[in-house]
Design a protein around this motif. Structure first.
Motif, PDB file in Angstrom:
ATOM      1  N   UNK A 198      -5.936 -10.906   0.238  1.00  0.00           N
ATOM      2  CA  UNK A 198      -7.303 -11.517   0.432  1.00  0.00           C
ATOM      3  C   UNK A 198      -7.298 -11.906  -1.228  1.00  0.00           C
ATOM      4  N   UNK A 199      -6.522 -11.588  -2.075  1.00  0.00           N
ATOM      5  CA  UNK A 199      -6.549 -12.356  -3.561  1.00  0.00           C
ATOM      6  C   UNK A 199      -5.484 -13.301  -3.534  1.00  0.00           C
ATOM      7  N   UNK A 200      -4.788 -13.498  -2.479  1.00  0.00           N
ATOM      8  CA  UNK A 200      -4.002 -14.926  -2.676  1.00  0.00           C
ATOM      9  C   UNK A 200      -2.884 -14.749  -3.713  1.00  0.00           C
ATOM     10  N   UNK A 242      -5.184  -2.272  -4.485  1.00  0.00           N
ATOM     11  CA  UNK A 242      -5.349  -1.906  -5.833  1.00  0.00           C
ATOM     12  C   UNK A 242      -3.843  -1.614  -6.497  1.00  0.00           C
ATOM     13  N   UNK A 243      -3.758  -2.577  -7.550  1.00  0.00           N
ATOM     14  CA  UNK A 243      -2.697  -2.223  -8.491  1.00  0.00           C
ATOM     15  C   UNK A 243      -3.112  -1.729  -9.769  1.00  0.00           C
ATOM     16  N   UNK A 263      -6.854  -3.621 -13.777  1.00  0.00           N
ATOM     17  CA  UNK A 263      -6.595  -3.270 -12.311  1.00  0.00           C
ATOM     18  C   UNK A 263      -6.494  -4.783 -11.634  1.00  0.00           C
ATOM     19  N   UNK A 264      -5.515  -4.930 -10.797  1.00  0.00           N
ATOM     20  CA  UNK A 264      -5.558  -6.287  -9.884  1.00  0.00           C
ATOM     21  C   UNK A 264      -5.986  -5.893  -8.528  1.00  0.00           C
ATOM     22  N   UNK A 265      -7.163  -6.273  -8.473  1.00  0.00           N
ATOM     23  CA  UNK A 265      -8.022  -5.700  -7.181  1.00  0.00           C
ATOM     24  C   UNK A 265      -8.164  -6.817  -6.186  1.00  0.00           C
ATOM     25  N   UNK A 335       0.288   2.699  -2.142  1.00  0.00           N
ATOM     26  CA  UNK A 335       0.398   3.248  -3.471  1.00  0.00           C
ATOM     27  C   UNK A 335      -0.675   4.215  -4.095  1.00  0.00           C
ATOM     28  N   UNK A 336      -1.953   3.465  -3.725  1.00  0.00           N
ATOM     29  CA  UNK A 336      -3.396   3.856  -4.287  1.00  0.00           C
ATOM     30  C   UNK A 336      -4.417   3.533  -3.327  1.00  0.00           C
ATOM     31  N   UNK A 337      -5.245   4.453  -3.000  1.00  0.00           N
ATOM     32  CA  UNK A 337      -6.420   4.204  -2.245  1.00  0.00           C
ATOM     33  C   UNK A 337      -7.647   5.440  -2.202  1.00  0.00           C
TER      34      UNK A 337
END
Length: 517
Positions: A198-200, A242-243, A263-265, A335-337
């Protein structure tokens, strides 16, 4: 004697100094613990109360070695992990004495062996399958079992390198995950599925929208065979990726096009896609720009909304359909949720896969749209189960993480993975030796495929995708089993015809809904 006496005095002095230091340290902790207000246990039991936190943290490591039985743990138990470890080491997975699996647990699949199976020289081998027949560059996918999406950034550089090299050895595809295409994905020369999140990431312009120029750049790599539009994933449906900032170095930031220190969301959905019409427009646009097959990936909450997709395809014509649909079960990992999404949202694959397969088949698109199944499928029995239900391909992420050496330490989101799989700390990454792990990745994939073919051979078919629901039984609540096709009858119009679908009330109603165009 004098030197010995002097040495003893020095040692005694050092020991006394150590005791004094420890006493002072305990006193400091006592004062801190007794005066803090955040932890009632430490306040009431200063110093000693600290051991509760220590034991809680260590418990997740010791349970899998000393306390849990072979098939007790979650999300994967020791028996599953050991199977992958042995397969990755090419040790073989024959066992003695008998199965430790409880065959009375409801939902357990039992494959029905043929009375007169094919002879050994008539082995059931997997055939390549075409994806995207209407594209300028269709993809002839050679393998039934492949690597699911894991982003560079979420997993480490040596992990990506080992996966891509191992994928090349095994002749399987590798999904990039939504983190973009890194040089390490291309290093091994394997077939690649580029995931558009979704963030392309990797194909975004300065405003965060889709860039046709970058799409062409990615598509120009001959290794990139397909594109996958990620709508959602099973571990966190309704929420974007979420990174954590701790895992974003300069290289990851450059590949993704995100700033350092944040964070890269990803957004929870594609902003330009408000309905299935928009989705098909996006599929068509990417397919036109790249010339390659384009599919979608989604976790399913209910089959009801998806009727609209197939009705829209019926209006536009089958060429407008996505070339594949990847169904991710609610038990999928990441990895993260947030825990509520991991635990409570999204249909498990055993329900979601059947619904999507039946909708596709009722719409008469069995040969047009390929179904990819994903979600805790790490062993041959899991993969064969999905194929029986109607999947054309199966992908796994955590199975391949185990092949890299993952020990289920549950530290993926901490940047402290002890095996180097999901960390960017160089001193931890050094434990993952690419040249050795690529062999394990390939061996694991080959073992799974071989054992799927063994199951197919046993049930009496010439190719794994010829397995059907009638070849498998499911254990019921009372411990007895029933054929899967008696619970969920298969409706492949190409195979059985429209009359068979008309004979079942549930499919009659579904056909009526699909006809409401």
């Amino acid at each position: 004697m004098g030197w010995a006496y002097y040495a003893l005095q020095v040692m005694a002095g050092a020991f006394a100094l150590f005791l004094g230091f420890m006493f002072l340290l305990v006193l400091v902790f006592y004062v801190i613990d007794s005066r803090q207000a955040g932890d009632a246990i430490r306040r009431n039991y200063p110093v000693i109360g600290r051991f509760r936190g220590v034991f809680t943290q260590l418990g997740e490591f010791f349970r899998q070695y000393f306390f849990a039985m072979d098939r007790e743990e979650m999300p994967f138990n020791r028996a599953q992990r050991n199977w992958v470890y042995n397969a990755s080491a090419a040790k073989g997975n024959t066992v003695a004495f008998g199965s430790t699996r409880n065959l009375n647990i409801p939902g357990t699949p039992i494959f029905m062996n043929a009375v007169f199976p094919p002879l050994d020289d008539q082995y059931a081998s997997t055939e390549p399958m075409v994806i995207g027949p209407h594209c300028r560059e269709p993809y002839l996918a050679p393998s039934i079992f492949n690597i699911s999406g894991m982003s560079y950034g979420a997993i480490s550089k040596p992990a990506v390198r080992a996966l891509t090299r191992g994928a090349k050895r095994a002749g399987i595809w590798l999904n990039t995950g939504e983190g973009g295409l890194s040089p390490y994905h291309l290093e091994g020369g394997c077939d690649i599925v580029f995931q558009i999140g979704t963030a392309k990431f990797g194909v975004r312009d300065v405003a965060g929208g889709l860039s046709d120029d970058k799409l062409r750049e990615v598509s120009a790599h001959p290794e990139v065979k397909m594109f996958e539009i990620k709508l959602s994933q099973g571990a966190k449906p309704g929420k974007g990726g979420i990174l954590p900032a701790a895992k974003i170095d300069q290289e990851v930031a450059r590949i993704r096009g995100v700033p350092m220190g944040q964070d890269a969301i990803s957004p929870n959905r594609h902003k330009e896609v408000d309905d299935f019409g928009d989705l098909l427009d996006l599929v068509a646009h990417i397919r036109e720009v790249t010339g390659k097959p384009v599919g979608i990936k989604s976790c399913i909450g209910s089959a009801d909304p998806w009727f609209e997709l197939f009705k829209e395809i019926k209006k536009r014509g089958e060429e407008s359909a996505p070339d594949f649909i990847a169904v991710d079960g609610g038990e999928g990992g990441t990895g993260a949720a947030p825990m509520p999404l991991i635990d409570l949202v999204g249909l498990p694959l055993r329900e979601a896969l059947i619904r999507m397969v039946d909708l596709r088949d009722l719409a008469g698109l069995h040969e047009r749209i390929r179904i990819v199944a994903s979600g805790k499928l790490v062993a041959p029995g899991d993969v064969a189960w999905a194929i029986c239900l109607g999947a054309d391909f199966v992908t796994s992420a955590r199975g391949f993480m185990f092949s890299l050496g993952c020990i289920q330490a549950l530290k993926c989101n901490k940047n402290t993975c002890p095996t180097g799989v999901t960390t960017h700390q160089p001193h931890l990454q050094q434990g993952l030796v690419v040249e050795e792990k690529e062999k394990r990745v390939a061996a694991y994939a080959k073992s799974v495929i071989q054992e799927i073919e063994t199951i197919a051979h046993s049930v009496g078919v010439a190719e794994p995708r010829e397995m059907r629901r009638r070849h498998m039984r499911i254990v019921k609540d009372d411990g007895t089993s029933v054929q899967m096709n008696e619970i969920f009858p298969s409706v492949n119009l190409a195979e059985h015809g429209l009359a068979r679908a008309r004979g079942h009330k549930q499919f009659e109603l579904a056909l009526q809904r699909l006809d409401e165009v």
